[in-house]
Design an enzyme around this catalytic site. Structure first.
Site, PDB file in Angstrom:
ATOM      1  N   PRO A  82      33.059   7.006  58.804  1.00  0.00           N
ATOM      2  CA  PRO A  82      32.990   8.352  59.342  1.00  0.00           C
ATOM      3  C   PRO A  82      34.330   9.015  59.450  1.00  0.00           C
ATOM      4  CG  PRO A  82      32.934   6.747  61.114  1.00  0.00           C
ATOM      5  CD  PRO A  82      33.434   6.078  59.895  1.00  0.00           C
ATOM      6  N   GLU A  83      34.492  10.057  58.735  1.00  0.00           N
ATOM      7  CA  GLU A  83      35.596  10.975  58.981  1.00  0.00           C
ATOM      8  C   GLU A  83      34.972  12.200  59.629  1.00  0.00           C
ATOM      9  OE1 GLU A  83      38.275  11.214  55.616  1.00  0.00           O
ATOM     10  OE2 GLU A  83      37.379   9.419  54.770  1.00  0.00           O
TER      11      GLU A  83
END
Length: 275
Positions: free
Chosen positions: A2-3
DNA sequence: TTAGCTGTTCAGCT
DNA sequence: GAGCTGAACAGCTA
Protein backbone atom coordinates in the site's frame (compact mmCIF):
# COMPACT_ATOMS: atom_id res chain seq x y z
CA UNK A 1 0.94 -3.32 -1.21
CA UNK A 2 0.00 0.00 0.00
CA UNK A 3 1.17 3.38 -1.01
CA UNK A 4 -1.06 6.40 -0.77
CA UNK A 5 -3.45 5.52 -3.63
CA UNK A 6 -4.03 2.02 -2.27
CA UNK A 7 -4.65 3.25 1.26
CA UNK A 8 -7.03 5.89 -0.04
CA UNK A 9 -8.91 3.25 -2.04
CA UNK A 10 -9.19 1.05 1.03
CA UNK A 11 -10.44 4.03 3.01
CA UNK A 12 -13.17 4.78 0.51
CA UNK A 13 -14.28 1.16 0.43
CA UNK A 14 -14.33 0.81 4.20
CA UNK A 15 -16.38 3.97 4.57
CA UNK A 16 -19.09 2.31 2.53
CA UNK A 17 -18.87 -0.95 4.43
CA UNK A 18 -18.45 -0.18 8.12
CA UNK A 19 -19.30 3.46 8.82
CA UNK A 20 -21.60 3.90 11.84
CA UNK A 21 -21.27 0.28 12.86
CA UNK A 22 -20.88 -0.46 16.56
CA UNK A 23 -18.23 -2.88 17.74
CA UNK A 24 -19.56 -5.65 19.94
CA UNK A 25 -16.28 -7.38 20.58
CA UNK A 26 -12.71 -7.66 19.39
CA UNK A 27 -10.53 -10.72 18.94
CA UNK A 28 -6.78 -10.36 18.73
CA UNK A 29 -5.20 -13.47 17.21
CA UNK A 30 -1.71 -12.00 16.83
CA UNK A 31 -1.01 -9.36 19.49
CA UNK A 32 2.18 -7.98 17.96
CA UNK A 33 0.08 -6.14 15.37
CA UNK A 34 -1.09 -3.88 18.18
CA UNK A 35 1.17 -1.23 19.63
CA UNK A 36 0.52 -1.03 23.33
CA UNK A 37 -1.34 -3.30 25.71
CA UNK A 38 -3.66 -5.79 24.02
CA UNK A 39 -6.13 -6.07 26.90
CA UNK A 40 -6.53 -2.32 27.12
CA UNK A 41 -6.93 -2.20 23.35
CA UNK A 42 -9.79 -4.71 23.43
CA UNK A 43 -11.43 -3.14 26.45
CA UNK A 44 -11.31 0.32 24.91
CA UNK A 45 -12.60 -0.56 21.46
CA UNK A 46 -15.51 -2.74 22.52
CA UNK A 47 -18.68 -0.68 22.48
CA UNK A 48 -17.34 2.06 20.23
CA UNK A 49 -18.87 3.10 16.91
CA UNK A 50 -16.91 3.97 13.77
CA UNK A 51 -17.89 7.54 12.96
CA UNK A 52 -15.41 8.40 10.22
CA UNK A 53 -12.44 6.92 8.41
CA UNK A 54 -9.62 9.25 7.43
CA UNK A 55 -6.13 8.99 6.01
CA UNK A 56 -2.82 10.75 6.42
CA UNK A 57 -0.03 9.64 4.10
CA UNK A 58 -0.20 5.85 4.15
CA UNK A 59 -1.90 5.74 7.55
CA UNK A 60 -5.57 4.80 7.87
CA UNK A 61 -7.34 6.53 10.74
CA UNK A 62 -10.58 5.17 12.19
CA UNK A 63 -12.33 7.78 14.28
CA UNK A 64 -14.72 6.41 16.87
CA UNK A 65 -17.11 8.18 19.16
CA UNK A 66 -15.85 9.25 22.59
CA UNK A 67 -12.75 10.90 21.10
CA UNK A 68 -10.92 7.67 20.38
CA UNK A 69 -9.07 6.87 17.15
CA UNK A 70 -7.39 3.79 15.75
CA UNK A 71 -4.39 4.51 13.58
CA UNK A 72 -3.59 1.61 11.28
CA UNK A 73 -0.64 1.12 8.94
CA UNK A 74 -0.83 -1.70 6.42
CA UNK A 75 2.94 -1.76 5.77
CA UNK A 76 3.62 -4.36 3.08
CA UNK A 77 0.57 -6.58 2.83
CA UNK A 78 -2.07 -5.58 5.36
CA UNK A 79 -5.69 -5.80 4.21
CA UNK A 80 -9.16 -5.32 5.61
CA UNK A 81 -12.04 -7.64 4.75
CA UNK A 82 -15.67 -7.61 5.83
CA UNK A 83 -17.19 -11.00 6.69
CA UNK A 84 -20.22 -12.43 8.45
CA UNK A 85 -19.79 -13.74 11.97
CA UNK A 86 -19.35 -17.48 11.61
CA UNK A 87 -17.61 -17.30 8.26
CA UNK A 88 -14.44 -19.33 8.16
CA UNK A 89 -11.44 -17.45 9.48
CA UNK A 90 -8.92 -17.24 6.70
CA UNK A 91 -5.22 -17.77 7.09
CA UNK A 92 -3.30 -14.64 8.14
CA UNK A 93 -6.30 -13.03 9.81
CA UNK A 94 -4.93 -11.35 12.94
CA UNK A 95 -7.57 -9.00 14.33
CA UNK A 96 -11.36 -9.35 14.19
CA UNK A 97 -13.74 -6.53 15.03
CA UNK A 98 -17.25 -7.91 15.40
CA UNK A 99 -20.14 -5.50 14.94
CA UNK A 100 -23.53 -5.60 16.57
CA UNK A 101 -25.16 -6.35 13.20
CA UNK A 102 -23.35 -9.67 12.78
CA UNK A 103 -20.75 -8.41 10.35
CA UNK A 104 -17.03 -8.45 11.08
CA UNK A 105 -14.14 -6.30 10.01
CA UNK A 106 -11.05 -8.48 9.75
CA UNK A 107 -7.46 -7.41 9.51
CA UNK A 108 -5.40 -9.80 7.41
CA UNK A 109 -1.65 -9.51 6.93
CA UNK A 110 0.52 -12.25 5.45
CA UNK A 111 3.80 -10.79 6.59
CA UNK A 112 2.56 -9.44 9.92
CA UNK A 113 4.34 -6.14 9.36
CA UNK A 114 1.26 -3.97 9.77
CA UNK A 115 0.65 -2.10 13.02
CA UNK A 116 -2.31 -0.43 14.70
CA UNK A 117 -2.51 1.78 17.73
CA UNK A 118 -5.24 3.40 19.75
CA UNK A 119 -4.87 7.06 20.48
CA UNK A 120 -7.04 9.97 21.50
CA UNK A 121 -8.41 11.64 18.40
CA UNK A 122 -6.86 14.98 19.31
CA UNK A 123 -3.46 13.28 19.69
CA UNK A 124 -3.36 11.51 16.32
CA UNK A 125 -0.98 14.05 14.86
CA UNK A 126 1.46 13.54 17.73
CA UNK A 127 2.08 9.90 16.84
CA UNK A 128 5.70 9.39 15.87
CA UNK A 129 5.03 8.12 12.35
CA UNK A 130 2.43 10.76 11.56
CA UNK A 131 4.20 13.67 13.15
CA UNK A 132 7.12 13.53 10.75
CA UNK A 133 5.01 13.29 7.60
CA UNK A 134 5.44 15.91 4.93
CA UNK A 135 2.48 17.52 3.16
CA UNK A 136 -0.15 15.52 1.32
CA UNK A 137 0.68 15.45 -2.41
CA UNK A 138 -2.04 17.84 -3.48
CA UNK A 139 -1.96 21.15 -5.30
CA UNK A 140 -2.92 23.05 -2.17
CA UNK A 141 -0.79 21.29 0.46
CA UNK A 142 2.36 20.45 -1.46
CA UNK A 143 4.15 23.77 -1.70
CA UNK A 144 6.81 24.11 -4.38
CA UNK A 145 9.00 26.57 -2.53
CA UNK A 146 9.02 24.51 0.61
CA UNK A 147 9.80 21.35 -1.38
CA UNK A 148 12.66 23.15 -3.15
CA UNK A 149 14.19 24.35 0.10
CA UNK A 150 14.04 20.94 1.71
CA UNK A 151 15.66 19.27 -1.30
CA UNK A 152 18.48 21.75 -1.19
CA UNK A 153 19.47 20.51 2.27
CA UNK A 154 19.21 16.79 1.50
CA UNK A 155 22.41 14.84 1.11
CA UNK A 156 20.54 11.77 -0.10
CA UNK A 157 19.87 10.69 -3.62
CA UNK A 158 16.47 11.78 -4.88
CA UNK A 159 14.88 8.32 -4.82
CA UNK A 160 15.44 7.57 -1.10
CA UNK A 161 14.61 11.21 -0.36
CA UNK A 162 11.18 10.73 -1.93
CA UNK A 163 10.66 7.55 0.08
CA UNK A 164 11.37 8.99 3.50
CA UNK A 165 7.92 10.65 3.82
CA UNK A 166 9.20 13.93 5.25
CA UNK A 167 9.36 15.84 1.95
CA UNK A 168 5.97 14.65 0.82
CA UNK A 169 3.72 11.94 2.28
CA UNK A 170 2.53 8.82 0.53
CA UNK A 171 5.13 7.83 -2.05
CA UNK A 172 6.43 4.28 -1.95
CA UNK A 173 8.73 2.30 -4.17
CA UNK A 174 6.37 1.96 -7.12
CA UNK A 175 5.27 5.56 -7.42
CA UNK A 176 8.75 6.89 -6.65
CA UNK A 177 10.04 5.07 -9.72
CA UNK A 178 7.06 6.26 -11.75
CA UNK A 179 7.29 9.95 -10.88
CA UNK A 180 11.03 9.98 -11.53
CA UNK A 181 10.43 8.39 -14.93
CA UNK A 182 7.69 10.94 -15.65
CA UNK A 183 10.06 13.76 -14.67
CA UNK A 184 13.06 12.29 -16.55
CA UNK A 185 15.17 12.43 -13.41
CA UNK A 186 17.79 9.78 -12.66
CA UNK A 187 16.99 8.11 -9.31
CA UNK A 188 20.59 8.42 -8.14
CA UNK A 189 20.78 12.18 -8.62
CA UNK A 190 21.72 13.87 -5.34
CA UNK A 191 18.59 15.67 -4.20
CA UNK A 192 20.40 18.97 -3.70
CA UNK A 193 21.63 18.96 -7.31
CA UNK A 194 18.16 19.15 -8.82
CA UNK A 195 17.45 22.30 -10.77
CA UNK A 196 14.52 24.56 -10.09
CA UNK A 197 12.76 23.50 -13.24
CA UNK A 198 13.24 19.80 -12.52
CA UNK A 199 11.85 20.22 -9.02
CA UNK A 200 8.78 21.93 -10.37
CA UNK A 201 8.24 19.15 -12.94
CA UNK A 202 8.77 16.53 -10.24
CA UNK A 203 6.26 18.15 -7.90
CA UNK A 204 3.64 18.32 -10.62
CA UNK A 205 4.31 14.69 -11.59
CA UNK A 206 3.86 13.54 -7.98
CA UNK A 207 0.54 15.34 -7.65
CA UNK A 208 -0.75 14.16 -11.02
CA UNK A 209 0.45 10.58 -10.77
CA UNK A 210 -0.97 9.90 -7.32
CA UNK A 211 -4.28 11.49 -8.22
CA UNK A 212 -4.45 9.33 -11.34
CA UNK A 213 -3.64 6.21 -9.36
CA UNK A 214 -6.36 6.98 -6.79
CA UNK A 215 -8.83 7.31 -9.64
CA UNK A 216 -7.74 3.91 -10.98
CA UNK A 217 -8.25 2.30 -7.57
CA UNK A 218 -4.56 1.81 -6.88
CA UNK A 219 -1.96 -0.58 -8.22
CA UNK A 220 -2.10 -4.34 -7.75
CA UNK A 221 1.38 -5.81 -7.98
CA UNK A 222 1.29 -8.91 -5.88
CA UNK A 223 -1.58 -9.17 -3.53
CA UNK A 224 -3.25 -5.83 -3.03
CA UNK A 225 -7.02 -5.66 -3.01
CA UNK A 226 -9.35 -2.98 -1.72
CA UNK A 227 -11.98 -3.49 0.96
CA UNK A 228 -14.26 -5.11 -1.62
CA UNK A 229 -11.39 -7.43 -2.51
CA UNK A 230 -11.09 -5.95 -5.97
CA UNK A 231 -7.77 -5.34 -7.63
CA UNK A 232 -6.62 -1.90 -8.68
CA UNK A 233 -6.17 -0.96 -12.30
CA UNK A 234 -3.18 1.33 -12.20
CA UNK A 235 -0.62 -1.41 -12.87
CA UNK A 236 -1.67 -1.15 -16.51
CA UNK A 237 -0.41 2.42 -16.55
CA UNK A 238 3.01 1.86 -15.06
CA UNK A 239 5.95 2.93 -17.20
CA UNK A 240 8.99 2.00 -15.14
CA UNK A 241 8.19 -0.14 -12.10
CA UNK A 242 8.42 -3.84 -12.96
CA UNK A 243 9.23 -3.11 -16.60
CA UNK A 244 12.79 -4.39 -16.45
CA UNK A 245 14.00 -5.32 -19.97
CA UNK A 246 10.95 -3.84 -21.68
CA UNK A 247 11.24 -0.87 -24.03
CA UNK A 248 10.66 2.55 -22.50
CA UNK A 249 7.29 3.77 -23.75
CA UNK A 250 8.81 7.15 -24.52
CA UNK A 251 12.06 6.30 -26.31
CA UNK A 252 12.29 2.53 -26.75
CA UNK A 253 15.44 2.09 -24.67
CA UNK A 254 15.20 -0.97 -22.42
CA UNK A 255 14.18 -0.21 -18.83
CA UNK A 256 16.94 -1.06 -16.40
CA UNK A 257 16.70 -2.29 -12.82
CA UNK A 258 19.32 -1.31 -10.27
CA UNK A 259 19.45 -1.16 -6.48
CA UNK A 260 19.36 2.29 -4.92
CA UNK A 261 19.47 2.58 -1.15
CA UNK A 262 18.59 -1.13 -0.91
CA UNK A 263 15.44 -0.74 -2.98
CA UNK A 264 14.83 -2.18 -6.42
CA UNK A 265 14.75 0.78 -8.76
CA UNK A 266 13.53 0.88 -12.34
CA UNK A 267 14.42 3.61 -14.80
CA UNK A 268 15.15 4.42 -18.43
CA UNK A 269 18.90 4.89 -18.90
CA UNK A 270 18.26 7.16 -21.88
CA UNK A 271 15.42 9.41 -20.67
CA UNK A 272 16.74 9.54 -17.12
CA UNK A 273 20.39 10.23 -17.73
CA UNK A 274 22.75 10.97 -14.88
CA UNK A 275 23.09 14.73 -14.76
C1' DT B 1 16.31 -27.24 -2.06
C1' DT B 2 18.08 -22.96 -1.00
C1' DA B 3 18.84 -18.34 -1.71
C1' DG B 4 17.11 -14.21 -2.93
C1' DC B 5 13.43 -11.22 -3.82
C1' DT B 6 9.15 -8.43 -2.26
C1' DG B 7 4.84 -2.58 -2.15
C1' DT B 8 7.31 -0.10 4.79
C1' DT B 9 8.97 1.74 8.81
C1' DC B 10 11.89 2.06 12.82
C1' DA B 11 15.82 1.24 16.08
C1' DG B 12 20.44 1.53 16.51
C1' DC B 13 24.61 2.82 14.95
C1' DT B 14 28.20 6.25 13.03
C1' DG C 1 20.51 15.68 13.30
C1' DA C 2 21.12 13.08 9.15
C1' DG C 3 22.19 8.97 6.73
C1' DC C 4 22.90 4.04 6.37
C1' DT C 5 21.91 -0.88 7.71
C1' DG C 6 19.35 -4.53 9.27
C1' DA C 7 15.28 -6.34 11.35
C1' DA C 8 10.30 -7.46 11.82
C1' DC C 9 7.74 -11.96 8.65
C1' DA C 10 5.99 -15.15 5.08
C1' DG C 11 5.55 -16.64 0.49
C1' DC C 12 6.87 -16.84 -4.18
C1' DT C 13 10.35 -17.68 -7.88
C1' DA C 14 14.64 -18.91 -10.06
Amino acid sequence: MPELPEVETVRQGLRQLVLNKKIRNVRVLYPKIINGDTDIFIETVEGLTIKEIGRRGKYLIFNFNEGTSLVSHLRMEGKYFVRQTGDEIEKHTHIIFEFTDGKQLRYNDVRKFGRMELVRTDKVNDLKGIKKLGPEPTETDFDLENFTNKLKNKNKMIKPALLDQTLVAGLGNIYADEVLWMSKINPETPARHLEKKEISILRNAIIAELAKAVKAGGTTIRSYTNAFENSGEFQFELNAYGKTGEPCSRCGTLIKKIVVAQRGTHYCPNCQKVE
